[in-house]
Enzyme design. Structure first.
Site, PDB file in Angstrom:
ATOM      1  N   THR A   1       0.826  -1.202   0.000  1.00  0.00           N
ATOM      2  CA  THR A   1       0.000   0.000   0.000  1.00  0.00           C
ATOM      3  C   THR A   1       0.861   1.253   0.000  1.00  0.00           C
ATOM      4  O   THR A   1       1.939   1.276   0.576  1.00  0.00           O
ATOM      5  CB  THR A   1      -0.908  -0.005   1.255  1.00  0.00           C
TER       6      THR A   1
ATOM      7  N   GLY B   1      -2.295  -3.540   5.289  1.00  0.00           N
ATOM      8  CA  GLY B   1      -2.313  -4.837   5.954  1.00  0.00           C
ATOM      9  C   GLY B   1      -3.438  -5.702   5.441  1.00  0.00           C
ATOM     10  O   GLY B   1      -3.909  -5.535   4.313  1.00  0.00           O
TER      11      GLY B   1
ATOM     12  N   GLY C   1      -6.757  -6.294   4.787  1.00  0.00           N
ATOM     13  CA  GLY C   1      -7.873  -5.361   4.663  1.00  0.00           C
ATOM     14  C   GLY C   1      -9.133  -5.771   5.377  1.00  0.00           C
ATOM     15  O   GLY C   1      -9.806  -4.947   5.998  1.00  0.00           O
TER      16      GLY C   1
END
Length: 152
Positions: free
Chosen positions: A12, A64, A66
């Site tokens: 991300t 991380g 989700g």
């Protein structure tokens, strides 16, 4: 910590900012999980899960697992702990990322910035790539927990 492989971090990209008028902003972008189910919606676009900003409280961007961040309303919970329990940004982020989310079965991290410019980046994953600009103009980059700011 020794060198770790690419699997030690998440994919991300996030940003948090505080401007000169004390407005907070957060942004999060991700490609999602590899081999994800068609139609899966991750935490990144969900306000309060992967991304949250509220003037005077916190700007937070998470990475991380989700589904765990969605179930735990991770970034909104950080804000609520700060607002209603009067925890500082480091204490609130640590509570959510290190204590609560792993109990839901996932790991990850968050970058969080409060309205006074206090920054923290706790993570329960082995590593999280992040960087920040200090008040005196230095650029700091970190990866592993041993390099992270204190969460106590």
């Amino acid at each position: 910590a020794g060198a770790k492989g690419a699997d030690s971090t998440k994919g991300t990209v996030g940003a948090v900012a505080l401007d000169g008028r004390h407005h907070l902003a957060a942004a999060t972008s991700t490609g999602g999980m590899t081999n994800k189910m068609p139609g899966r919606i991750g935490d990144s676009p969900l306000i309060g899960a992967g991304t949250y900003a509220k003037d005077g409280t916190v700007a937070a961007s998470a990475t991380g697992h989700g589904e765990v961040f969605i179930r735990g309303a991770a970034t909104a919970t950080i804000a609520h702990l700060m607002e209603y329990s009067r925890l500082g940004v480091a204490q609130a982020a640590h509570q959510v990322l290190i204590k609560q989310l792993p109990q839901l079965g996932g790991d990850g991290g968050v970058i969080a910035l409060d309205g006074k410019g206090t920054f923290d980046a706790p993570h329960s994953s082995p590593g999280m790539l992040y960087g920040y600009l200090t008040r005196d103009g230095r650029i700091i980059t970190k990866i592993f927990p041993s390099e992270s700011p204190a969460n106590e």
